[in-house]
Scaffold this motif. Structure first.
Motif, PDB file in Angstrom:
ATOM      1  N   ILE A 141     -68.274  16.248  -7.742  1.00 14.34           N
ATOM      2  CA  ILE A 141     -67.039  16.953  -8.100  1.00 14.34           C
ATOM      3  C   ILE A 141     -67.374  18.427  -7.968  1.00 14.34           C
ATOM      4  O   ILE A 141     -68.498  18.828  -8.262  1.00 14.34           O
ATOM      5  CB  ILE A 141     -66.611  16.667  -9.555  1.00 14.34           C
ATOM      6  N   ASP A 142     -66.425  19.230  -7.536  1.00 16.07           N
ATOM      7  CA  ASP A 142     -66.686  20.665  -7.484  1.00 16.07           C
ATOM      8  C   ASP A 142     -65.812  21.381  -8.502  1.00 16.07           C
ATOM      9  O   ASP A 142     -64.662  21.697  -8.227  1.00 16.07           O
ATOM     10  CB  ASP A 142     -66.449  21.208  -6.077  1.00 16.07           C
ATOM     11  N   LEU A 143     -66.376  21.631  -9.671  1.00 13.43           N
ATOM     12  CA  LEU A 143     -65.625  22.342 -10.702  1.00 13.43           C
ATOM     13  C   LEU A 143     -65.596  23.843 -10.438  1.00 13.43           C
ATOM     14  O   LEU A 143     -64.902  24.580 -11.123  1.00 13.43           O
ATOM     15  CB  LEU A 143     -66.243  22.100 -12.078  1.00 13.43           C
ATOM     16  N   PHE A 170     -74.313  17.374 -10.216  1.00 16.82           N
ATOM     17  CA  PHE A 170     -73.201  18.161  -9.673  1.00 16.82           C
ATOM     18  C   PHE A 170     -72.307  18.697 -10.782  1.00 16.82           C
ATOM     19  O   PHE A 170     -71.764  19.790 -10.681  1.00 16.82           O
ATOM     20  CB  PHE A 170     -72.387  17.320  -8.693  1.00 16.82           C
ATOM     21  N   PHE A 171     -72.172  17.903 -11.833  1.00 14.24           N
ATOM     22  CA  PHE A 171     -71.260  18.327 -12.893  1.00 14.24           C
ATOM     23  C   PHE A 171     -71.779  19.592 -13.565  1.00 14.24           C
ATOM     24  O   PHE A 171     -71.064  20.579 -13.713  1.00 14.24           O
ATOM     25  CB  PHE A 171     -71.107  17.204 -13.923  1.00 14.24           C
ATOM     26  N   VAL A 188     -71.027  19.751   2.238  1.00  8.98           N
ATOM     27  CA  VAL A 188     -69.769  19.354   1.632  1.00  8.98           C
ATOM     28  C   VAL A 188     -69.319  20.405   0.611  1.00  8.98           C
ATOM     29  O   VAL A 188     -68.139  20.769   0.552  1.00  8.98           O
ATOM     30  CB  VAL A 188     -69.975  17.963   0.993  1.00  8.98           C
ATOM     31  N   TYR A 189     -70.275  20.915  -0.152  1.00 13.67           N
ATOM     32  CA  TYR A 189     -69.924  21.987  -1.077  1.00 13.67           C
ATOM     33  C   TYR A 189     -69.598  23.271  -0.313  1.00 13.67           C
ATOM     34  O   TYR A 189     -68.788  24.075  -0.771  1.00 13.67           O
ATOM     35  CB  TYR A 189     -71.031  22.200  -2.110  1.00 13.67           C
ATOM     36  N   GLY A 190     -70.232  23.434   0.841  1.00 12.42           N
ATOM     37  CA  GLY A 190     -69.888  24.562   1.694  1.00 12.42           C
ATOM     38  C   GLY A 190     -68.444  24.465   2.161  1.00 12.42           C
ATOM     39  O   GLY A 190     -67.698  25.448   2.122  1.00 12.42           O
ATOM     40  N   VAL A 191     -68.038  23.276   2.590  1.00 12.33           N
ATOM     41  CA  VAL A 191     -66.650  23.087   3.031  1.00 12.33           C
ATOM     42  C   VAL A 191     -65.702  23.379   1.880  1.00 12.33           C
ATOM     43  O   VAL A 191     -64.693  24.078   2.046  1.00 12.33           O
ATOM     44  CB  VAL A 191     -66.439  21.643   3.548  1.00 12.33           C
ATOM     45  N   SER A 192     -66.044  22.886   0.703  1.00  4.25           N
ATOM     46  CA  SER A 192     -65.108  23.096  -0.398  1.00  4.25           C
ATOM     47  C   SER A 192     -65.049  24.585  -0.757  1.00  4.25           C
ATOM     48  O   SER A 192     -63.978  25.110  -1.078  1.00  4.25           O
ATOM     49  CB  SER A 192     -65.451  22.177  -1.577  1.00  4.25           C
TER      50      SER A 192
END
Ligand SMILES: Nc1ncnc2c1ncn2[C@@H]1O[C@H](COP(=O)(O)OP(=O)(O)OP(=O)(O)O)[C@@H](O)[C@H]1O
Ligand SMILES: Nc1ncnc2c1ncn2[C@@H]1O[C@H](COP(=O)(O)OP(=O)(O)OP(=O)(O)O)[C@@H](O)[C@H]1O
Ligand SMILES: [Mg+2]
Ligand SMILES: [Mg+2]
Lengths: 518, 342, 370, 342
Positions: free
Chosen positions: B86-88, B141-142, B236-240
């Protein structure tokens, strides 16, 4: 046979137990009688249904058909707790402890001494200390169990059942992760159980243990009872013959084949020199083109660690060459790029993405090869995966169904098959036929041999000695993270391998290292 | 490591009955998406019939304009959730990127260059901070994105000096966040939908995309097939982050100011809910960016409808939460039934 | 006689008042008589408002609806969301436009943000009443809240009360609203000027969440650093109450003059209970009544003022009883009574922006120093 | 059931070297707690030396008063996180319980009875909504509590009629949220600390408490050995609801009003961060409620110190997030080292 002891002291009688799993007839009308005060060995090959039978006896699973008679009265077990209340306890094949709780809590397993409703830790620790001493276990009651090494966790999970003095204890491979000392320990516990009048059913893959412990043995094959014998009336060879059965000897029959010496001129696919890591010590290893090298050893001897280290999962020192090129195996990807492929032992956990389709799973490992600039070429991919499904006789409703729908053997074929598209130079198979049925087993053996003859170097790790002997041109034996012996495949016998593996246990003899310097 | 799929995943049956593809779609893992799509259709038709202005071009333009930023964010969140994360921190990145863009434009950087740099900044923050810590060092990730949300949001406030910047003179941002092509199609919505389609294509036709699913399905197996490395997770976090960067400029165009608190935690939770509503499962590996688009569209149409009928925000909270609960509950029932049949 | 002031637990904010209750209070203040009003018949008046969970927002939304309905217009109030205020305020405005309202107004959260939707409204032929002076010039009428006058009056209050000078603490919002920043600056410069530098702002505390709990901790920290402070001036009553609570904990309350802003329900109750000393009355109900009147005129193409400036009256603990509760005023509006004669909220109508009331006007609403 | 710790857990080595207990504490799973406690001590000493006001009774009372509500919430959150979950709905429950309490008191229910009923309501919401859906039906805790946060927060707003209630006349709430015993000890802080100790005792001295750890360590193994997974999980959400219920009354006393938006998502995320800071691991099973207390105390002292030195909220956001990142990173390094040694 069954008539003779009916009247004496039959404790538990399982009659006509039948159990089916998707695609497998695990048990097919099994009869098993256990008498008070005896140790009964339950013998059988992998997948013959031993564990399933014990799980049914202990209320962990329900039989599809059959009857459980306890003290002469048929019962139906509502669950593990019910069985335990009736005095039947199972020590499962897999370690079952609560890692976040202490040794004391695990040992007492929920029956914690309380004062005024609250847990009385002092009393609990005192009680546990006493019991641990009595059980001769060198553990502190305060330790968090997750912090213990696996073998101590296993001892603990045995101890917490034994201490309750159940009338019947079902041991499912209790010794597979234990050291020789601890095995003796388990023996002692069993002896004291028997002395107290309890009965024991015991499963092991170390046949010698049956002769050490058992009064009688029952042999299972393909989910059926094939023999019941007083232990005095059989020897090891007889036992193996009973276990394997004629028709199955076929698949373990080595085809007339090249031997170790025939590969000396073949190209080196894998050269390992002095690999050392947290779990491995100074491993040397060669695999040549076309050669199948087997790796045997006790559980915990470091075989999986070797496979995983060669696949870039763990830091190591030492050098590795693949097809003559020096490589650094820092990640699985680096290993794959270097030409190494691994079929891991935990198929569901690590071999396949069960939620993805058969096609995706087969194509996954070679995505980077079949794609152009990171974009997949579906036609190209499908041609490849279709071919693999056909060549490996993978039985599936289609390329696009999720891998979870396949049977175990077919899943394993997918786990192997995905490397075929990648064309590696070294293939490492860790327990390639675990939980795979007889037919699929034979197909997998044939496949491995075919791949080897096509020029791959193959490393096969297996706990099933018959399997190692069946496949390998050369067998390495590991113990405590070292390679402690080597046998030419043709000469290897179950006994010679076991002797090598055991000799290294306990005090390592200097001679054991010489064995491999052939 | 033993990974036992917590949900008995759908099996097509022991007898190997081969179902028609469209039936499989309706009962398979796309079922939630079709269910929400159906519900969306019902609401739209109901609104069209009972609310004459619902179909007016200005209302549609309004709906699309409002949805652009959430949809962009949902694309990034979908990618992350598909890997099981998840990207908070999307809100923090959005706030910081918005201030960075404003600072650049005010300092005289051409707006188009500033836009590109802002998106890159978002990508770099996502990749370099969250991605590195989660993918490479294996941190939760959280915790990581919770913490980086706080750090990045704080930096945005400090850098801005707690001030909003007037960006009404910025034509590019206004085009992205406000203007329409013709009277109906806001450029922002076009970009958002193009991003969805692009993401859909990437997820389906590239190695990267399939690796995302593989990691979400079984990270260990993906790693052992050479496709689930730290780099994919970090990317993936880069994309987000990049999505949040682009969204920040859209938000500036929409609001005509750059606001250091533009990305709040509640926006992020809204985006998570929208993503999960229609079939992207929180454990990763299942769902599609189209499902996420439909989920967002549904929530947007719902609040548009409720607001016009005089139901206030509180009702929207209740209805949104209840629908999310019903959706996951029904999905669980579906999986149970599928497992029983299998 | 208004809610929440009787000391017991009760409704702090807008407990609805009955007509008779309201009449009693409003008659005393010379509000206009209850009148039949049909000027809004057939008109839909849109209002993009603040979320109702905010006390001021609720007061604004309720009185707008009451004023519109009193003249038989249909109010269309769409609320923004506390979570994401600016985006949702834009959306609210756009939704009103798509409903083809006959006129639209909005609450000035951050006025510039509303430029684009205001343009869209004008393009759709809907007259716009802008909530704040900084907003776009195409608005037909702009309402403006003159916080500067309050800033000057509170500075003067301190100069008069503390001729020997001293340290004042300023409670800021801490966010980036331009009008609040301007208010703080104006207070600072006026304080310096009227005291010849003897009065200074010694410290500030911020309270972005605008709740008592949030302001209390930060206020306490700054009060502790300045135990010799003589007063606190806060951007809102809530923030002032927070400082008052903190001061009580520190045993400093008695030494401080505490000034809030808004004289909303929280502020009026605090004045009555003596937890704050002064506030400035921003007459949300009065503003909304005027706004509806202007919108009806605009919708019908009748003349309307270009600018309406509201300058706040200083309310002290002594004068607070003269300020009726919001509930009473909303009831009065719903009953069709004109609140302008009550002078609770003086307004200036002009053709050019009036950023600050005149000297005379300011003095008329200055604080009574005791 | 295979028990394979997903993180190579700290192994004391095959050779079974027995360490002294205090060394085990410092390098074992309590290490993060001791580290943060040490850091807390450093900050406190530094403040005492450099900032004369820090040690004043009024500042200490202020600190304690401010900390009471977060600590109460942290107790509930710790219980939930120990089982491997998260309760995002604590804010929603807090808001709703606050309104319920106000409504009861206004309706004439004696305040002490209202207090008890409010705490029970919180417990019932946590147990009956979150607990049931997560423990019994096995839905994702994240989705369930995200959704119920929205529903319950919405209901609070609707029920209150979007209004705040003046509760300044309520002596019980004021005592809980505002008043001090002597000049130093706010009753709220006393209650919060008592709750921590109670929770600590329950976690250590009851079967329920041990089951919480067992479930966090290995949910399946715990269920097999008859720990009663579903009920324990549901109860844990009940406890967290009860904590939110009690906190709601404290909050009313502190603010003197009942506010339907009292429990925001940012409070919840703050509470999660405070819980995770000092050794409660997000995957469950490890950490203690004392660690959570220390983490909260640290964050509170930190913001007090920063505020006294004139650093604003933004700085606090940055510092809090950064410390959280460093904490989880160091913990990971510690585990790696422990695994290598083993
Ligand atoms: N839960 C299950 N689902 C599906 N198949 C199962 C399950 N449990 C066992 N089987 C299958 O039933 C057969 C018997 O398995 P079982 O574990 O009883 O064998 P075993 O004799 O204990 O073997 P091993 O010596 O390897 O432990 C195997 O083919 C196995 O794959
Ligand atoms: N270098 C290493 N550092 C840390 N952990 C390791 C390392 N190498 C292996 N491991 C861990 O040890 C596990 C294997 O330990 P285990 O004792 O169960 O099996 P093994 O002895 O390697 O193999 P087998 O039982 O097949 O002979 C691996 O799965 C891995 O998790
Ligand atoms: Mg078995
Ligand atoms: Mg192994």
């Amino acid at each position: 046979m069954k008539a003779t002891n009916r009247k004496t002291n039959s404790l538990l009688h399982l009659r006509g137990i039948t159990k089916r799993f998707p695609g497998v007839q695990a048990l097919d009308g099994v009869d098993l009688e256990v008498r008070s005060g005896e140790v009964l060995g339950l013998v059988g090959e992998n997948g013959s249904g031993k564990s399933t039978l014990l799980k049914i006896a202990a209320g962990h699973q329900n039989a599809d058909a059959g009857e459980i008679v306890l003290d002469g009265r048929p019962v139906s077990l509502a669950g593990p707790a019910d069985a335990l209340n009736r005095g039947i306890a199972l020590i499962a094949q897999e370690i079952s402890v609560q890692p976040q709780l202490t040794v004391a809590e695990n040992l007492l397993d929920g029956r914690l001494p309380r004062r005024a409703g609250l847990i009385d830790w002092r009393r609990m620790h005192r009680q546990t200390e006493a019991e641990l001493r009595e059980l001769d276990l060198d553990l502190s009651p305060h330790t968090t169990v997750g912090a213990l090494p696996l073998h101590q966790q296993q001892m603990l999970s045995i101890a917490r059942v034994v201490r309750r003095r159940p009338r019947l204890v079902l041991f499912d491979e209790p010794t597979s992760s234990l050291t020789a000392d601890e095995v003796k320990h388990v023996y002692a516990m069993i002896h004291s159980l028997r002395a107290a009048g309890s009965a024991v059913v015991y499963i092991t893959h170390r046949l010698r243990e049956y002769f050490d412990l058992a009064d009688r043995v029952v042999v299972l094959r393909d989910g059926r009872t094939v023999a019941t014998r007083e232990i005095a009336g059989v020897d090891e060879q007889e036992l193996v013959r009973l276990m394997v059965g004629r028709e199955q000897v076929q698949i373990f029959q080595r085809p007339a084949q090249k031997d170790h010496g025939d590969f000396e001129s073949a190209a080196l696919r894998l050269e390992v020199r002095g690999i050392t890591s947290a779990r491995l010590a100074d491993i040397d290893l060669d695999v040549r083109a076309g050669e199948i090298v087997g790796v045997a050893g006790q559980a915990g001897s470091g075989r999986t660690s070797l496979a995983e280290t060669l696949f870039g999962r763990w830091p190591y020192s030492g050098s590795v060459r693949v097809a003559g090129r020096e490589v650094r195996l820092s990640t699985p990807r680096a290993a794959i790029d270097a030409g190494i492929a691994l079929v891991p032992e935990d198929r569901k956990g690590a071999g396949l993405v069960l939620s993805m389709s058969v096609h995706e799973n087969l194509a996954m490992a070679s995505w980077r090869r079949t794609s152009a600039l990171g974009v997949r070429r579906p036609g190209h991919e499908r041609a490849g995966t279709t071919r693999v499904v056909r060549d490996l006789l993978i039985r599936t409703a289609g390329l696009d169904v999720p891998a979870v729908t396949l049977s175990g053997g077919n899943q394993q074929k997918v786990a192997i098959g995905k490397w075929l598209l990648h064309e590696p130079s070294v293939l490492i198979l860790d327990e390639p036929t675990r939980g795979v049925d007889v037919g699929a087993k034979a197909e997998i053996y044939a496949l491995v041999e075919e791949l080897a003859s096509a020029g791959l170097g193959v490393l096969v790790i297996s706990s099933e000695l018959l399997e190692v002997m069946r496949l390998a041109h050369r067998v390495l034996v590991m113990s405590n993270g070292r390679v402690v012996g080597e046998e030419a495949g043709a000469r290897a016998t179950e006994e010679s391998i076991t002797r090598l593996a055991f000799r290294a246990e306990g005090a390592p003899e200097p001679g054991s290292l010489e064995v491999r310097n052939t | 490591m033993t990974v036992t799929p917590s949900v008995p995943a759908e099996t097509s049956g022991r007898r190997g009955t081969v179902q028609r593809p469209w039936i499989r779609h309706l009962t398979g893992s796309s079922a939630p998406m079709f269910a929400v799509a159906g519900l969306l259709l019902v609401v739209v038709v109901f609104q069209l019939v009972t609310e004459p202005n619902f179909g007016s071009s200005s209302n549609i333009a309004n709906l699309l304009r409002t949805s652009a930023v959430p949809i962009l964010l949902v694309v990034g969140m979908t990618m992350v959730i598909l890997t099981g994360g998840i990207d908070l921190s999307m809100g923090g990145i959005l706030s910081l990127c918005g201030i960075a863009y404003a600072k650049m434009v005010i300092a005289g950087v051409p707006t188009s260059l500033a836009l590109v740099l802002t998106v890159l900044l978002g990508a770099a923050l996502g990749f370099g901070v969250n991605g590195l810590l989660i993918g490479r060092f294996g941190l939760s990730f959280f915790v990581v994105t919770l913490a980086s949300a706080s750090v990045l949001g704080g930096i945005a406030l400090l850098w801005s000096g707690n001030r909003q910047f007037d960006m009404s003179g910025d034509g590019l941002a206004r085009a992205l966040g406000n203007d329409t092509l013709g009277s109906l199609l806001p450029y922002g919505a076009i970009i958002a939908v193009v991003t969805v389609v692009l993401a859909g294509l990437v997820l389906r036709y590239t190695i990267f995309g399939r690796s995302v699913y593989a990691i979400g399905g079984n990270q260990e197996a993906a790693q052992l097939s050479g496709v689930g490395g730290a780099r994919v997770i970090a990317s993936v976090y880069g994309v987000s982050g990049a999505c949040a960067g682009l969204a920040s400029v859209m938000m500036i165009g929409r609001q005509t100011i750059a606001d250091p608190t533009a990305g709040s935690s509640s926006i992020v939770l809204y985006v998570v809910a929208a993503t999960l509503l229609a079939g992207v499962t929180i454990t990763g590996g299942a769902g599609s960016v189209y499902g996420a688009l439909i989920g967002t569209a549904f929530l947007q149409v719902l609040s548009n409808a409720l607001a016009l009928r005089g139901f206030n925000n509180s009702w929207q909270m209740v209805v949104t939460g209840a629908i999310l609960l019903v959706a996951v509950y029904l999905d669980r029932v579906r999986l149970r039934l599928a497992a029983r049949r299998g | 006689g208004c809610g929440g002031t009787d000391g017991s637990a009760g409704d702090a904010v807008n407990r609805s008042a009955s007509s008779s209750e309201a009449d009693k209070v409003l008659d005393g203040l010379h509000a206009g008589p209850a009148k039949e009003c049909t000027s809004g018949k057939g008109l839909t008046l849109g209002y993009a408002g603040v979320w109702s969970s905010n006390a001021g927002g609720k007061a604004g939304n309720d009185s707008f609806a009451a004023a519109a309905e009193a003249c038989e217009a249909t109010p269309l109030v769409v609320e923004a969301k506390a979570d994401d205020p600016l985006n949702t305020m834009i959306t609210a405005m756009d939704q009103i436009i798509s409903q083809h309202a006959d006129a639209v107004a909005f609450f000035p959260l951050t006025a510039d943000v509303m430029t684009a939707p205001s343009r869209r409204a004008v393009k759709a032929g809907i007259p716009v009443v802008s909530g704040e002076i900084t907003n776009f010039r195409g608005a037909s009428t702009t309402f403006h809240q003159d916080r500067l006058t309050a800033a000057v009056n509170s500075a003067r209050l301190f100069c008069e009360k503390y001729p020997d000078g001293g340290k004042v603490i300023y409670g800021a919002y801490g966010g980036s609203q331009q009008d609040l920043i301007a208010m703080q600056k104006r207070f600072e410069s006026e304080l310096r000027d009227c005291s010849d530098g003897k009065l200074t702002i010694a410290g500030t505390y911020a309270n972005k969440t605008d709740d008592i709990a949030g302001g209390r901790g930060t206020a306490q920290a700054v009060l502790q650093q300045h135990p010799d402070a003589i007063g606190v001036v806060a951007y809102s009553d809530t923030d002032a109450v927070a400082a008052s609570r903190a001061a009580s904990d520190l045993g400093m309350r008695g030494k401080l003059t505490i000034v809030g802003y808004n004289a909303d329900a929280v502020g009026l109750a605090a004045l009555q209970q003596g937890s704050i000393d002064y506030s400035f009355a921003w007459g949300i109900p009065e503003q909304q009544q005027k706004m509806v009147e202007v919108m009806i005129a605009l919708a019908k193409g009748e003349p309307a003022p270009r600018f309406v400036t509201l300058y706040p009256r200083c309310v002290s603990r002594k004068t607070v009883d003269a300020v009726p509760s919001i509930a009473v005023r909303v009831r009065g509006i719903a009953d069709g009574r004109d609140l302008a004669p009550t002078k609770i909220q003086p307004m200036i109508e002009s053709d050019k922006p009036t950023l600050e009331a005149s000297e005379a006007q300011r003095k008329a609403v200055a604080c009574e120093v005791s």
